[in-house]
Design a protein around this motif. Structure first.
Motif, PDB file in Angstrom:
ATOM      1  N   SER A  32      23.566   4.580  28.074  1.00 44.76           N
ATOM      2  CA  SER A  32      24.421   5.187  26.925  1.00 44.76           C
ATOM      3  C   SER A  32      23.793   5.379  25.818  1.00 44.76           C
ATOM      4  CB  SER A  32      25.629   4.018  26.569  1.00 44.76           C
ATOM      5  OG  SER A  32      26.327   4.140  28.040  1.00 44.76           O
ATOM      6  N   CYS A  51      27.785  10.281  33.484  1.00 39.16           N
ATOM      7  CA  CYS A  51      27.925   9.955  32.041  1.00 39.16           C
ATOM      8  C   CYS A  51      29.197  10.512  31.390  1.00 39.16           C
ATOM      9  CB  CYS A  51      26.553  10.208  31.340  1.00 39.16           C
ATOM     10  SG  CYS A  51      25.192   9.068  31.817  1.00 39.16           S
ATOM     11  N   CYS A  87      27.389   5.702  29.929  1.00 39.04           N
ATOM     12  CA  CYS A  87      27.026   5.926  31.303  1.00 39.04           C
ATOM     13  C   CYS A  87      27.092   4.632  32.119  1.00 39.04           C
ATOM     14  CB  CYS A  87      25.547   6.284  31.066  1.00 39.04           C
ATOM     15  SG  CYS A  87      25.385   7.861  30.157  1.00 39.04           S
TER      16      CYS A  87
END
Length: 186
Positions: A32, A51, A87
């Motif tokens: 992320s 993601c 993600c």
């Protein structure tokens, strides 16, 4: 910070995996990135599969379309609506070298494993363990638990969706249901 890792995230298939030392050279695990204060520069075409990409107010924009094994050829422009990504392996490094003993079975979902020659071998099959922090969730206004049937205003109780007792319902300040506590398996 105190963290609990839930054993409920391990599925039966990964409990019987073999370890294969020396088979992999490295893995790519999307992570992320970004925040409303520090936005990322990306578009849906270039974002990684798996993601999710969001605006500053948390509105879902898209799921990435690019495979980390073979990235798409995409325009270099930034989508100004995208501010951050979430993600599967938010704490993982993008590229991890010197992998110890692992296998496709024990590798994490969302991570792509490559052999010693740099050729793609597999995507991991194991779910990442759920990390349960002890942080208070400021979105939670009150909680109703079936055992007591009473409503507790959360002025002095620190709770979040992960730490809530089984079947307790957590509600937001607008009265909307945020989540229901899950049974803890030890």
């Amino acid at each position: 910070m105190f963290q609990l890792i839930s054993a409920t995230e391990l599925d039966d298939a990964t409990m019987f995996c073999t370890m294969e030392c020396g088979k992999f050279s490295y893995t790519i695990c999307p992570r992320s990135e970004g925040s409303p204060r520090n936005p990322i520069c990306i578009n849906c075409c270039a974002g990684y599969k798996g993601c999710n990409y969001y605006s500053a107010n948390g509105t879902f924009i898209c799921e990435g379309k690019s495979d980390p094994r073979k990235p798409n050829t995409c325009p270099k422009n930034c989508d100004s609506k995208i501010v951050y990504s979430k993600c599967p392996l938010s704490e993982g490094n993008r590229v991890i070298e010197n992998i110890e003993c692992t296998s496709c079975c024990t590798g994490y979902k969302g991570c792509y494993y490559f052999d010693l020659d740099g050729k793609f071998v597999c995507e991991g099959k194991r779910s990442e363990p759920k990390i349960c922090t002890q942080q208070c969730d400021p979105k939670v206004a009150y909680m109703i638990c079936p055992s007591s049937g009473s409503t507790k205003l959360l002025t002095q109780i620190c709770v979040n969706c992960c730490t809530a007792k089984a079947s307790c319902k957590l509600y937001g300040h607008d009265g909307s249901l945020l989540c229901t506590g899950k049974p803890k398996i030890h």
